[in-house]
Design an enzyme around this catalytic site. Structure first.
Site, PDB file in Angstrom:
ATOM      1  CG  HIS A 150      -1.695   1.291   1.269  1.00 19.55           C
ATOM      2  ND1 HIS A 150      -2.922   1.374   0.570  1.00 19.55           N
ATOM      3  CD2 HIS A 150      -1.704   2.482   2.099  1.00 19.55           C
ATOM      4  CE1 HIS A 150      -3.629   2.561   0.637  1.00 19.55           C
ATOM      5  NE2 HIS A 150      -2.548   3.122   1.598  1.00 19.55           N
TER       6      HIS A 150
ATOM      7  CG  ASP B 111     -11.756   4.418   5.585  1.00 17.26           C
ATOM      8  OD1 ASP B 111     -10.832   5.578   6.272  1.00 17.26           O
ATOM      9  OD2 ASP B 111     -11.247   4.736   4.501  1.00 17.26           O
TER      10      ASP B 111
ATOM     11  NE  ARG C 148      -9.370  11.449   8.318  1.00 19.66           N
ATOM     12  CZ  ARG C 148      -8.569  10.749   7.611  1.00 19.66           C
ATOM     13  NH1 ARG C 148      -8.768   9.366   7.296  1.00 19.66           N
ATOM     14  NH2 ARG C 148      -7.229  10.943   7.445  1.00 19.66           N
TER      15      ARG C 148
ATOM     16  CB  SER D  57      -8.170   6.119   7.213  1.00 20.40           C
ATOM     17  OG  SER D  57      -8.395   6.233   5.697  1.00 20.40           O
TER      18      SER D  57
ATOM     19  CE  LYS E 207      -8.614   2.730   3.184  1.00 17.95           C
ATOM     20  NZ  LYS E 207      -8.643   4.312   2.864  1.00 17.95           N
TER      21      LYS E 207
HETATM   22  N1  URA Z   1      -5.238   7.088   2.305  1.00 18.21           N
HETATM   23  C1  URA Z   1      -6.273   6.539   3.057  1.00 18.21           C
HETATM   24  O1  URA Z   1      -6.952   5.710   2.847  1.00 18.21           O
HETATM   25  N2  URA Z   1      -6.628   7.236   4.222  1.00 18.21           N
HETATM   26  C2  URA Z   1      -6.130   8.427   4.464  1.00 18.21           C
HETATM   27  O2  URA Z   1      -6.573   8.912   5.772  1.00 18.21           O
HETATM   28  C3  URA Z   1      -5.083   8.909   3.928  1.00 18.21           C
HETATM   29  C4  URA Z   1      -4.714   8.255   2.764  1.00 18.21           C
END
Ligand code: URA
Length: 444
Positions: free
Chosen positions: A88, A167, A174, A189, A193
């Protein structure tokens, strides 16, 4: 008894930790369908701002991450019968690493069932890049996704709303309440995931610098520490690599342009620095998955590129996702922009700065990203760099070529790029792409 959200806001506002029950109750209220249980956006926004200003403890962050992970479907991959890996990136400019690393990893015998997202702000997204390939879809049914992972070793699907849905709600709030840049919230966040996606080995590419969410190494190291802690608490093997985003990654920025560069790298061409970076990252992931020492894994990854096996895995994935696999042989099948303009150096010297945030924003103005959520993107738009950090240039030499649908878009991007490149009289020091590495296995 009704959930007391005011008490949660009050406690976080005063820097007093929430209990596990309070955090899980709060996350339940984020996705609750029943209006009597749902927490209204204004209270969630107030709490998010309190978190931004006062922070959360490590324990609160871990509980929040786990509760967000459990807010929806969690995926399992035992049926694959082999190591399952994920990678990621926290978001960057020109970051096409997934398009190169995933086929390399697949060619070396690990599975990567990858869930990806679209571009965010000035940063690009893997889904937008892949969708620039004619015919390719990222909306795969679960059975088709699994069978493609079994055949090609990897597949890339759009993250569905069922994965960590809390999220989705919190991220949207946010985004409009100036509460994105909170390290515990970013950790929860991203990791909710990642953990829901179910990989055993997770490589985190934590971007740091002007084009990244984390602007300095200390914040990037803190985000890494929190993410590794959350992964360890969930029994996952995780490594975080801090990588430079003070300059774009590679030479191509934009969707079809980045697919072009990824294919060039997998054909043993492209930017050598990008190629070495992707081989390093692939080696890291393969070593985590038990494929040998780092050095042995590096040789396997390099061989997968040199032999064309990684390119063959990319071709299989594209075909399996209904894209035109001939793009791997013929780049002219990818979409291209109608207009272009060369942007030149106005003095001689060395390139000592390539502001990746400004370059990312210019690529959005060219049509490669979105100004608003519903905007369409132009798959052929973007920027190809002719010089990079450390290059020697003469006044009048090309620094980059801009691609867009209209001359007006080129004008806007050219204007915004005036201060993006710094040319100085002396050569800058070498700046490695990998700045630091932290392994979850070393956490105490
Ligand atoms: N990527 C995400 O999935 N969440 C965040 O808060 C920042 C970058």
């Amino acid at each position: 008894m009704r959930f007391d959200m005011k008490e949660c806001i009050r406690r976080t506002k005063h820097g007093q930790p929430l209990t596990k029950a309070q955090i899980t109750g709060l996350v339940r209220g984020v996705t609750a369908k029943n209006p009597a249980e749902a927490i209204p956006d204004y209270q969630l926004s107030a709490w998010l701002m309190a978190v931004c200003l006062r922070g959360l403890t490590d324990d609160e962050t871990a509980v929040l991450t786990a509760a967000m992970r459990d807010s929806g479907q969690t995926m399992h991959w035992e049926m694959l019968g082999g190591p399952v890996c994920d990678k990621h990136s926290t978001g960057g400019v020109g970051d096409k690493t997934t398009l190169i690393l995933a086929p390399i990893a697949a060619a070396c015998g690990v599975y990567m069932p990858k869930m990806s997202g679209r571009g965010l702000g000035h940063t690009g997204g893997t889904i937008d890049k892949l969708e620039s390939i004619p015919g390719l879809t990222t909306a795969l049914e679960p059975d088709a996704f699994l069978s493609l992972v079994q055949r090609a070793g990897f597949a890339v699907a759009m993250q569905t709303g069922d994965l960590a849905p809390a999220d989705k709600v919190l991220y949207a709030l946010r985004d409009v309440t100036e509460t994105v840049d909170s390290i515990p919230l970013i950790c929860a966040s991203i990791m909710s995931k990642k953990l829901a996606t179910g990989a055993d080995h997770i490589l985190l590419d934590v971007k740091v610098g002007s084009g990244a969410f984390m602007k300095n190494d200390a914040d990037a190291a803190e985000l890494s520490r929190l993410m590794l802690t959350a992964a360890k608490a969930d029994g996952r093997d995780c490594t975080a690599v801090l990588t430079d985003m003070d300059r774009p990654l590679g030479m191509y920025i934009g969707n079809a342009l980045e697919v072009q560069e990824a294919i060039a790298v997998l054909r043993s061409g492209g930017d050598p620095e990008l190629r070495e970076f992707c081989i390093d990252m692939a080696a890291e992931l393969l070593a985590m998955a038990g494929k040998g020492t780092y050095e042995a894994c590096r040789s396997q990854a390099a061989e997968a590129v040199a032999s064309g096996r990684a390119l063959e895995h990319l071709r299989m994935m594209i075909e399996g996702q209904h894209g035109d696999p001939r793009v791997t042989e013929d780049l002219s099948l990818l979409p291209s922009a109608r207009c272009s303009r060369v942007f030149c150096a106005d003095r001689s010297g060395w390139v000592t700065g390539m502001d990746s945030e400004q370059i990312g924003r210019a690529s959005v103005l060219l049509g490669a990203g979105r100004m608003q959520k519903k905007d369409p993107i132009d798959p052929g738009a973007g920027i190809v760099l002719a010089a990079k950090y450390g290059s020697a240039v003469q006044a009048g030499d090309p620094l980059m070529t801009l691609y867009a649908d209209t001359e007006a878009m080129l004008d806007a991007a050219e204007h915004s790029l005036r201060t993006a490149v710094t040319v100085s009289e002396t050569a800058p020091p070498a700046q490695p792409l990998i700045r630091a590495k932290y392994s979850g296995r070393e956490l105490t």
